[in-house]
Design a protein around this motif. Structure first.
Motif, short mmCIF file in Angstrom:
data_model
loop_
_atom_site.label_atom_id
_atom_site.label_comp_id
_atom_site.label_asym_id
_atom_site.label_seq_id
_atom_site.Cartn_x
_atom_site.Cartn_y
_atom_site.Cartn_z
N THR A 91 0.83 -1.21 0.00
CA THR A 91 0.00 0.00 0.00
C THR A 91 0.86 1.25 0.00
N LEU A 92 1.88 1.24 0.85
CA LEU A 92 2.77 2.40 0.94
C LEU A 92 3.55 2.59 -0.35
N ALA A 93 4.03 1.50 -0.95
CA ALA A 93 4.80 1.59 -2.19
C ALA A 93 3.95 2.13 -3.33
N VAL A 94 2.71 1.68 -3.41
CA VAL A 94 1.80 2.17 -4.44
C VAL A 94 1.54 3.66 -4.24
N TRP A 95 1.34 4.05 -3.00
CA TRP A 95 1.12 5.47 -2.70
C TRP A 95 2.34 6.29 -3.09
N LEU A 96 3.53 5.80 -2.78
CA LEU A 96 4.76 6.51 -3.15
C LEU A 96 4.90 6.60 -4.67
N ASP A 97 4.54 5.55 -5.39
CA ASP A 97 4.58 5.59 -6.86
C ASP A 97 3.71 6.73 -7.38
N GLY A 98 2.53 6.87 -6.77
CA GLY A 98 1.63 7.94 -7.18
C GLY A 98 2.20 9.32 -6.89
N GLN A 99 2.84 9.46 -5.73
CA GLN A 99 3.44 10.75 -5.37
C GLN A 99 4.61 11.10 -6.29
N ILE A 100 5.39 10.08 -6.68
CA ILE A 100 6.50 10.32 -7.60
C ILE A 100 5.98 10.82 -8.94
N ALA A 101 4.91 10.18 -9.41
CA ALA A 101 4.35 10.55 -10.72
C ALA A 101 3.73 11.95 -10.68
N GLN A 102 3.19 12.36 -9.53
CA GLN A 102 2.49 13.63 -9.43
C GLN A 102 3.34 14.77 -8.89
N ALA A 103 4.57 14.48 -8.50
CA ALA A 103 5.42 15.49 -7.86
C ALA A 103 5.56 16.73 -8.74
N SER A 104 5.32 17.88 -8.13
CA SER A 104 5.36 19.13 -8.89
C SER A 104 6.71 19.83 -8.85
N ASP A 105 7.62 19.33 -8.01
CA ASP A 105 8.95 19.93 -7.93
C ASP A 105 9.99 18.84 -7.72
N GLU A 106 11.22 19.17 -8.02
CA GLU A 106 12.30 18.18 -7.99
C GLU A 106 12.59 17.71 -6.58
#
Length: 264
Positions: A111-126
């Motif tokens: 669950t945490l890894a999937v959530w992190l994948d989503g945050q990586i894809a949506q990250a607005s800054d480096e």
């Protein structure tokens, strides 16, 4: 510092050294004890803290006081039968259930890894993207190998060897169970899902690091530190991740959750 002092210091883990220093400060400054101490003073110190400190904490304080007396060349008062009887009595009258970190189960890690994948894809800054990539590698690698937080903080790039599609080998010069200080080699497999090798390689590529500590802090401008993450920073980091990912009871997790999850 003499050569002898340097080698003695190297033989003691940094976390243990800090814990011992804190215990000595508590005995001298907060309680008002004097060093070198008598057995009666040590027994009174234990009695005065019997209700406020756990038996395990008191044992750790005794270990610190014993080490101070031994290294300074004084007789060790903590070994006195009177002191041992007081500690035994405290354990009998004030039994405490050991608090253990909640293990991180495979489904929660997924669950945490999937959530992190989503945050990586949506990250607005480096800066955010780098932090999420780092955290994903930290969680997955930490879980699969059951590392302690101080082991993750000391892991170095030059001690990691990756075989694409097969796995990775990690070497730690010192671990908690390595009493002979010979170093310990760990292996992690390449997997089709939640792969520690892929997670590490993603962080390695994103960070641009070529040597030094694997896991490091990142400032608000996206600059990666030269120093490794401090071992004490892992608990708040993990709990924040669990909270943001809306995992239940985030404050019940600690850096030991990775290790206990691996063990179960």
């Amino acid at each position: 510092m003499t050569a002898v002092d340097r080698y003695v210091e190297a033989a003691t883990r940094e976390n243990t050294r800090r814990s011992y220093q804190s215990a000595i400060r508590h005995f001298e400054l907060e309680w008002g004890g004097f060093l070198p101490a008598s057995a009666d003073a040590i027994a009174q110190y234990l009695a005065d803290h019997a209700e406020s400190l756990s038996v395990n904490t008191l044992r750790a304080r005794l270990a610190a006081l014993a080490q101070w007396h031994q290294t300074q060349g004084f007789p060790d008062p903590t070994k006195a039968p009177h002191v041992r009887k007081v500690l035994k009595g405290i354990a009998a009258l004030h039994p405490a259930t050991e608090k253990r970190a909640k293990p991180m189960q495979l489904t929660q890690r997924e669950t945490l890894a999937v959530w992190l994948d989503g945050q990586i894809a949506q990250a607005s800054d480096e800066r955010s993207r780098l932090a999420y990539v780092r955290n994903r590698a930290l969680v997955i690698l930490g879980f699969w190998r059951g590392f302690h937080s101080d082991e993750l903080s000391r892991l170095r790039i030059e001690h990691v060897t990756v075989e694409a599609g097969r796995g990775m080998t990690l070497f730690l010069p010192r671990t908690k169970v390595d009493r002979g200080h010979l170093g310990t080699t760990f292996k992690a497999p390449a997997l089709s899902r939640l792969c520690p090798v892929t997670a590490y390689e993603a962080w390695f590529a994103a960070s641009g690091l070529t040597e030094g500590f694997v896991f490091r802090s990142i400032d608000r401008w996206g600059n990666i530190s030269d120093e490794g993450l401090h071992a004490a920073s892992f608990v708040p980091l993990l709990r924040n991740l669990f909270r943001e990912a809306e995992l239940p009871a985030p404050d019940s997790y600690s850096s030991h959750s990775l290790r206990r999850g691996f063990a179960t």
